[in-house]
Scaffold this motif. Sequence first.
Motif, PDB file in Angstrom:
ATOM      1  N   ALA A 194     -12.254  45.459  44.874  1.00 19.45           N
ATOM      2  CA  ALA A 194     -11.073  46.634  45.004  1.00 19.45           C
ATOM      3  C   ALA A 194     -12.200  48.120  45.325  1.00 19.45           C
ATOM      4  CB  ALA A 194     -10.671  46.712  43.663  1.00 19.45           C
ATOM      5  N   PRO A 195     -11.441  49.251  45.803  1.00 19.15           N
ATOM      6  CA  PRO A 195     -12.643  50.670  46.048  1.00 19.15           C
ATOM      7  C   PRO A 195     -12.057  50.704  44.382  1.00 19.15           C
ATOM      8  CG  PRO A 195      -9.346  50.575  46.560  1.00 19.15           C
ATOM      9  CD  PRO A 195     -10.056  49.025  45.716  1.00 19.15           C
ATOM     10  N   VAL A 196     -13.134  52.150  44.967  1.00 19.00           N
ATOM     11  CA  VAL A 196     -13.919  52.524  43.513  1.00 19.00           C
ATOM     12  C   VAL A 196     -13.590  54.075  43.726  1.00 19.00           C
ATOM     13  CG1 VAL A 196     -15.561  53.619  42.006  1.00 19.00           C
ATOM     14  CG2 VAL A 196     -15.239  50.524  42.612  1.00 19.00           C
ATOM     15  N   TYR A 197     -12.586  55.086  42.717  1.00 24.57           N
ATOM     16  CA  TYR A 197     -12.146  56.116  43.046  1.00 24.57           C
ATOM     17  C   TYR A 197     -12.783  56.910  42.403  1.00 24.57           C
ATOM     18  CZ  TYR A 197      -8.437  54.129  45.893  1.00 24.57           C
ATOM     19  OH  TYR A 197      -8.074  54.121  46.435  1.00 24.57           O
ATOM     20  N   ALA A 198     -13.571  57.772  42.589  1.00 22.30           N
ATOM     21  CA  ALA A 198     -14.324  59.108  41.318  1.00 22.30           C
ATOM     22  C   ALA A 198     -13.439  58.949  40.190  1.00 22.30           C
ATOM     23  CB  ALA A 198     -15.039  60.116  42.091  1.00 22.30           C
ATOM     24  N   ALA A 199     -13.590  59.415  38.977  1.00 19.87           N
ATOM     25  CA  ALA A 199     -12.855  59.841  37.945  1.00 19.87           C
ATOM     26  C   ALA A 199     -13.512  61.565  37.794  1.00 19.87           C
ATOM     27  CB  ALA A 199     -13.317  58.558  36.750  1.00 19.87           C
ATOM     28  N   GLU A 200     -13.317  62.049  37.213  1.00 24.95           N
ATOM     29  CA  GLU A 200     -13.514  63.245  36.237  1.00 24.95           C
ATOM     30  C   GLU A 200     -14.263  63.590  35.553  1.00 24.95           C
ATOM     31  OE1 GLU A 200      -9.525  65.093  35.097  1.00 24.95           O
ATOM     32  OE2 GLU A 200      -8.451  65.108  36.486  1.00 24.95           O
ATOM     33  N   LYS A 201     -14.524  62.162  34.240  1.00 23.83           N
ATOM     34  CA  LYS A 201     -15.235  62.069  33.584  1.00 23.83           C
ATOM     35  C   LYS A 201     -16.414  60.909  33.751  1.00 23.83           C
ATOM     36  CE  LYS A 201     -13.241  64.531  29.349  1.00 23.83           C
ATOM     37  NZ  LYS A 201     -12.640  64.519  28.178  1.00 23.83           N
ATOM     38  N   LEU A 202     -17.348  60.742  33.213  1.00 25.30           N
ATOM     39  CA  LEU A 202     -18.567  59.890  33.282  1.00 25.30           C
ATOM     40  C   LEU A 202     -18.115  58.946  32.445  1.00 25.30           C
ATOM     41  CD1 LEU A 202     -21.524  59.023  35.232  1.00 25.30           C
ATOM     42  CD2 LEU A 202     -22.167  59.433  33.158  1.00 25.30           C
ATOM     43  N   SER A 203     -17.755  57.560  32.515  1.00 26.22           N
ATOM     44  CA  SER A 203     -17.088  56.542  32.260  1.00 26.22           C
ATOM     45  C   SER A 203     -17.939  55.841  32.025  1.00 26.22           C
ATOM     46  CB  SER A 203     -16.656  55.232  33.234  1.00 26.22           C
ATOM     47  OG  SER A 203     -16.558  54.227  32.359  1.00 26.22           O
ATOM     48  N   ILE A 204     -18.944  55.618  30.261  1.00 24.45           N
ATOM     49  CA  ILE A 204     -19.819  54.841  29.849  1.00 24.45           C
ATOM     50  C   ILE A 204     -19.109  53.797  28.914  1.00 24.45           C
ATOM     51  CG2 ILE A 204     -21.390  55.160  28.542  1.00 24.45           C
ATOM     52  CD1 ILE A 204     -22.201  58.240  29.357  1.00 24.45           C
ATOM     53  N   VAL A 205     -19.688  52.988  28.550  1.00 19.56           N
ATOM     54  CA  VAL A 205     -19.628  51.665  27.795  1.00 19.56           C
ATOM     55  C   VAL A 205     -20.452  51.846  26.903  1.00 19.56           C
ATOM     56  CG1 VAL A 205     -18.577  49.649  27.531  1.00 19.56           C
ATOM     57  CG2 VAL A 205     -16.949  50.392  28.947  1.00 19.56           C
ATOM     58  N   ALA A 206     -20.419  51.241  25.331  1.00 22.59           N
ATOM     59  CA  ALA A 206     -20.979  50.833  24.689  1.00 22.59           C
ATOM     60  C   ALA A 206     -21.270  49.932  23.713  1.00 22.59           C
ATOM     61  CB  ALA A 206     -21.597  51.998  23.907  1.00 22.59           C
ATOM     62  N   THR A 207     -22.478  49.433  23.591  1.00 17.74           N
ATOM     63  CA  THR A 207     -21.828  47.795  22.539  1.00 17.74           C
ATOM     64  C   THR A 207     -21.760  48.627  20.724  1.00 17.74           C
ATOM     65  OG1 THR A 207     -24.177  47.836  21.866  1.00 17.74           O
ATOM     66  CG2 THR A 207     -23.176  46.347  24.196  1.00 17.74           C
ATOM     67  N   THR A 208     -22.976  49.385  20.843  1.00 16.04           N
ATOM     68  CA  THR A 208     -22.779  49.147  18.792  1.00 16.04           C
ATOM     69  C   THR A 208     -22.175  51.255  19.296  1.00 16.04           C
ATOM     70  OG1 THR A 208     -24.907  50.168  18.915  1.00 16.04           O
ATOM     71  CG2 THR A 208     -24.102  47.855  18.388  1.00 16.04           C
ATOM     72  N   GLY A 209     -21.729  51.481  18.162  1.00 18.71           N
ATOM     73  CA  GLY A 209     -21.218  52.557  16.859  1.00 18.71           C
ATOM     74  C   GLY A 209     -22.325  53.769  17.331  1.00 18.71           C
ATOM     75  N   MET A 210     -23.656  53.343  17.201  1.00 21.61           N
ATOM     76  CA  MET A 210     -24.145  54.154  16.676  1.00 21.61           C
ATOM     77  C   MET A 210     -24.832  54.934  18.505  1.00 21.61           C
ATOM     78  SD  MET A 210     -24.720  51.845  14.533  1.00 21.61           S
ATOM     79  CE  MET A 210     -25.262  50.083  14.846  1.00 21.61           C
ATOM     80  N   ILE A 211     -24.732  53.425  19.761  1.00 20.69           N
ATOM     81  CA  ILE A 211     -25.620  54.102  20.899  1.00 20.69           C
ATOM     82  C   ILE A 211     -24.109  54.806  21.738  1.00 20.69           C
ATOM     83  CG2 ILE A 211     -25.678  53.464  23.220  1.00 20.69           C
ATOM     84  CD1 ILE A 211     -26.895  50.717  21.768  1.00 20.69           C
ATOM     85  N   ALA A 212     -22.842  55.065  21.192  1.00 27.93           N
ATOM     86  CA  ALA A 212     -21.347  55.186  21.286  1.00 27.93           C
ATOM     87  C   ALA A 212     -21.318  56.889  21.339  1.00 27.93           C
ATOM     88  CB  ALA A 212     -20.024  54.820  20.844  1.00 27.93           C
ATOM     89  N   ASP A 213     -21.683  56.880  19.341  1.00 33.24           N
ATOM     90  CA  ASP A 213     -22.071  58.169  18.995  1.00 33.24           C
ATOM     91  C   ASP A 213     -23.451  58.818  20.051  1.00 33.24           C
ATOM     92  OD1 ASP A 213     -21.251  60.410  17.369  1.00 33.24           O
ATOM     93  OD2 ASP A 213     -23.535  60.062  16.788  1.00 33.24           O
ATOM     94  N   ALA A 214     -24.488  58.415  20.346  1.00 32.29           N
ATOM     95  CA  ALA A 214     -24.872  59.473  20.731  1.00 32.29           C
ATOM     96  C   ALA A 214     -24.675  59.655  22.647  1.00 32.29           C
ATOM     97  CB  ALA A 214     -26.507  58.372  21.415  1.00 32.29           C
ATOM     98  N   ALA A 215     -23.999  58.481  22.727  1.00 32.13           N
ATOM     99  CA  ALA A 215     -23.617  58.952  24.371  1.00 32.13           C
ATOM    100  C   ALA A 215     -22.320  60.111  24.032  1.00 32.13           C
ATOM    101  CB  ALA A 215     -22.805  57.843  25.389  1.00 32.13           C
TER     102      ALA A 215
END
Length: 317
Positions: A18-39
């Motif tokens: 599928a075509p990928v369109y630029a998002a307004e924000k950088l989309s990040i997926v993190a496994t743990t809550g600790m990594i997500a908080d750092a991001a």
Amino acid sequence: MRFSRRLFMAAAAALLAAPVYAAEKLSIVATTGMIADAARQIGGELVDVRGLMGPGVDPHAYRQTRTDIVAMTRADLVLWHGLFLEAQMEDFFHDLGERRNVVAVAEGLAKDALRGHDDYADKYDPHVWMNPALWRDVVAEVRDALIATQPENSAMFEANADAHMAELDRLVTYSKTALATVPSEARVLVTAHDAFGYFGAAYDFDVLGIQGISTQSEAGLNRIGALVDLLVERQISAVFVESSVSDRSMRALIEGAAAKGHKVSVGGELFSDAMGSEGTYEGTYIGMLDHNVTVIAGALGGDVPARGMDNKLSAGF
């Protein structure tokens, strides 16, 4: 059970076609809550972060869903811990990394700073977030991953990372000061599983877990019996449950000590492999560690403020 390679390949093929369109924000997926908080701390308003493993979720047992696969295949950046924490997902991440931007943020830590694994000679204890001084290096990896993904915003990522590092330094100072008030004979931390080894090494505590480094290891009757004897022998009066681990074995430990005439109480609930509820102070990395330090020190006879480093804890110990 390992991930379904067929499921991954089907989802990846459909999404990548599928075509990928630029998002307004950088989309990040993190496994743990600790990594997500750092991001989130580093990315600020420039990122949209999804954490897969929320409050109370055990990363040792977590299995990715189709929804997770879709989210990670669409993301601009996927951050996972490594060091065998997400052992059941490693093959998935290696396959995904051949097609998408995927970073294992703890794999770059200096090996001489890591503890060995109980069950695997060639693996390391992954619970490095229990020492905020060591976690700084993981935060730096998250910062570098964001800069590499979106270099045009490197100045903002650098500034946000510096501010977060300063907060981590404050946490290190508070932790050392608070835990130093615990009497030497009381510096024994008994928990459900061996997630606090880095904590013990950093702050001079004996750490004893009913289970090993992974919650997938079984707590045998012999292990519980040996710990009961130790509680009685050393007159340890408090043990700690964990938010992401069943308290069944801990209850057995308390009952075993009671049968020998020694009273042991639960000193409090600690955050081991997952942070607190979203939207709370304890739902951040700083709040998670502030809570643990304050609860441990308070329950074991230390002199600490009831609501932690900045009077932000939801409840006193």
